[in-house]
Design a protein around this motif. Structure first.
Motif, PDB file in Angstrom:
ATOM      1  N   GLY A 123      -1.954   1.588  -1.041  1.00  0.00           N
ATOM      2  CA  GLY A 123      -1.984   0.966   0.273  1.00  0.00           C
ATOM      3  C   GLY A 123      -0.901  -0.048   0.560  1.00  0.00           C
ATOM      4  O   GLY A 123      -0.537  -0.256   1.719  1.00  0.00           O
ATOM      5  N   PHE A 124      -0.355  -0.676  -0.484  1.00  0.00           N
ATOM      6  CA  PHE A 124       0.657  -1.711  -0.260  1.00  0.00           C
ATOM      7  C   PHE A 124       2.033  -1.097  -0.480  1.00  0.00           C
ATOM      8  O   PHE A 124       2.694  -1.320  -1.502  1.00  0.00           O
ATOM      9  CB  PHE A 124       0.419  -2.899  -1.196  1.00  0.00           C
ATOM     10  CG  PHE A 124      -0.896  -3.609  -0.956  1.00  0.00           C
ATOM     11  CD1 PHE A 124      -1.779  -3.197   0.032  1.00  0.00           C
ATOM     12  CD2 PHE A 124      -1.258  -4.698  -1.715  1.00  0.00           C
ATOM     13  CE1 PHE A 124      -2.986  -3.849   0.257  1.00  0.00           C
ATOM     14  CE2 PHE A 124      -2.454  -5.369  -1.495  1.00  0.00           C
ATOM     15  CZ  PHE A 124      -3.311  -4.934  -0.505  1.00  0.00           C
ATOM     16  N   LYS A 125       2.478  -0.345   0.509  1.00  0.00           N
ATOM     17  CA  LYS A 125       3.676   0.484   0.379  1.00  0.00           C
ATOM     18  C   LYS A 125       4.946  -0.319   0.161  1.00  0.00           C
ATOM     19  O   LYS A 125       5.894   0.156  -0.469  1.00  0.00           O
ATOM     20  CB  LYS A 125       3.843   1.353   1.629  1.00  0.00           C
ATOM     21  CG  LYS A 125       2.656   2.252   1.950  1.00  0.00           C
ATOM     22  CD  LYS A 125       2.474   3.339   0.917  1.00  0.00           C
ATOM     23  CE  LYS A 125       1.367   4.317   1.336  1.00  0.00           C
ATOM     24  NZ  LYS A 125       1.127   5.347   0.304  1.00  0.00           N
ATOM     25  N   ASP A 126       5.003  -1.528   0.708  1.00  0.00           N
ATOM     26  CA  ASP A 126       6.240  -2.299   0.651  1.00  0.00           C
ATOM     27  C   ASP A 126       6.426  -3.061  -0.653  1.00  0.00           C
ATOM     28  O   ASP A 126       7.469  -3.681  -0.869  1.00  0.00           O
ATOM     29  CB  ASP A 126       6.281  -3.302   1.818  1.00  0.00           C
ATOM     30  CG  ASP A 126       6.317  -2.602   3.166  1.00  0.00           C
ATOM     31  OD1 ASP A 126       6.812  -1.456   3.218  1.00  0.00           O
ATOM     32  OD2 ASP A 126       5.855  -3.200   4.156  1.00  0.00           O
ATOM     33  N   MET A 127       5.439  -3.018  -1.526  1.00  0.00           N
ATOM     34  CA  MET A 127       5.525  -3.756  -2.782  1.00  0.00           C
ATOM     35  C   MET A 127       6.364  -3.009  -3.817  1.00  0.00           C
ATOM     36  O   MET A 127       6.348  -1.779  -3.880  1.00  0.00           O
ATOM     37  CB  MET A 127       4.130  -3.985  -3.366  1.00  0.00           C
ATOM     38  CG  MET A 127       3.381  -5.137  -2.788  1.00  0.00           C
ATOM     39  SD  MET A 127       1.870  -5.426  -3.745  1.00  0.00           S
ATOM     40  CE  MET A 127       1.281  -6.922  -2.953  1.00  0.00           C
ATOM     41  N   THR A 128       7.052  -3.776  -4.644  1.00  0.00           N
ATOM     42  CA  THR A 128       7.720  -3.205  -5.811  1.00  0.00           C
ATOM     43  C   THR A 128       6.666  -2.967  -6.894  1.00  0.00           C
ATOM     44  O   THR A 128       5.568  -3.533  -6.832  1.00  0.00           O
ATOM     45  CB  THR A 128       8.780  -4.166  -6.353  1.00  0.00           C
ATOM     46  OG1 THR A 128       8.125  -5.343  -6.850  1.00  0.00           O
ATOM     47  CG2 THR A 128       9.779  -4.562  -5.259  1.00  0.00           C
TER      48      THR A 128
END
Length: 354
Positions: A123-128
């Protein structure tokens, strides 16, 4: 496959994964070995037994964990968003009570943690990958009670943890130091992560505190590695009643007061609540609503003589008399210019509550 799983063994293992520059995909994390919720209670009444108050608080902890899980996976604590497969995860949680002092050991939390980890990965697509591991570690450790009673967390927003600097070297901040490292990794990952972590912490730590309140007459508690003496127990439980029930409400209200507490990073909102038939005050973390919804709230408040607003909030109340104890603002809906515009909606909401 089992061989593809990373079996976590402790908090240092989490930091090893964060520092591993070769990791591009964090794979499947296995929480079967670590961590669990382990509480040792010492006192005259606690010799391999469980009191009704403790049993009730363990049920409440699972309920609050469910709400925190919904925050991570669906961005809201509204349990109506949970699906059957989500509900089934929580059916697996049990607590083992050992002899001697009362040892309460959770069973089944690993399934919850694995589902939370998957929700963060998906769900947290922008995380590395590093940020995802740090977020998973942070949320799981909060769930297992590692940071539930740190004095810093009692008064500050989680995202300020990275700012404590040298204070973290003090023994009083032993747990907080590790929390600060994880938050430093997560910082900058975006509002979605900030809101989800804040919501998860708010609900789950309430569950932890209620457990301690239910055994407030204990001589000593070891709570997932945190040693709590009688003074600590009284500090944690002071004016923190064990609550019997919690529910989410949607009501159309007229905002009577708003107060900002910058030092605590929270806003308190007061209004007459039809369900409780009295004025109540609820709170939310600064930045939680987002600019659009906060502007709606301010619009309703700035002209509150004739405007009303639809709000969604979670409320904790005493099941003996139904009285409101505390609540948290979840979301803001439409703003109405006059009673004629929202009276029909209000009747519909009353029907839903009944």
């Amino acid at each position: 496959m089992a061989e593809d799983k990373i079996v976590l063994t402790g908090i240092e293992h989490v930091f090893e994964l964060i520092k591993d520059s070769s990791i591009n995909d964090i794979g499947n994390l296995d929480f079967s070995k670590w961590p669990n919720l382990h509480i040792t209670i010492e006192g005259d009444k606690y010799h391999g037994t469980i009191t009704p108050e403790l049993a009730k608080s363990l049920y409440d902890f699972v309920y609050q964990l469910k709400r925190g899980y919904a925050e991570i996976k669906y961005g809201t604590s509204n349990l109506q968003r949970l699906r059957k497969k989500d509900e089934a995860l929580f059916d697996s949680i049990t607590f083992k009570i050992s002899e001697g002092s009362s040892d309460v050991i959770s069973k089944g939390l690993e399934r919850i943690f694995e589902a939370i980890a998957q929700a963060i990965k998906d769900g947290f697509k922008d995380m590395t990958p590093r940020q995802k591991i740090a977020t998973i570690g942070l949320v799981v450790l909060i769930g297992a009670g590692y940071f539930a009673f740190d004095s810093y967390l009692d008064h500050q927003h989680a995202q300020e943890m990275a700012q404590i600097g040298n204070e973290a070297q003090n023994s009083a901040y032993a747990h907080t130091e590790r929390m600060a490292e994880l938050v430093a990794e997560v910082s900058g990952a975006g509002a979605r992560a900030d809101q989800a972590i804040s919501g998860f912490r708010r609900h789950v730590e309430e569950g932890h505190r209620n457990i301690v309140h239910s055994v407030s007459d204990a001589d000593h508690i070891n709570y997932s590695g945190q040693s709590l003496n009688e003074v600590d127990i009284q500090r944690i439980t002071h004016e923190m009643p064990v609550t019997a029930d919690s529910e989410t409400f949607t009501e159309i209200v007229t905002v009577e007061q708003m107060k900002r507490f910058v030092s605590r990073q929270e806003v308190r909102v007061s209004f007459y609540a039809p369900h409780f038939d009295r004025q109540i005050t609820i709170k939310y973390d600064m930045g939680y609503l987002g600019a659009k919804k906060e502007n709606r709230l301010m619009e309703a408040f700035s002209d509150n003589v004739r405007k009303a607003v639809e709000i969604e909030y979670s409320a904790v109340f005493n099941d003996d008399n139904g009285d409101f104890i505390r609540g948290t603002l979840i979301s803001i809906g439409d703003v109405y210019d006059s009673p004629a515009d929202w009276s029909d909606d209000l009747e519909d909401l009353d029907d839903e509550v009944e």
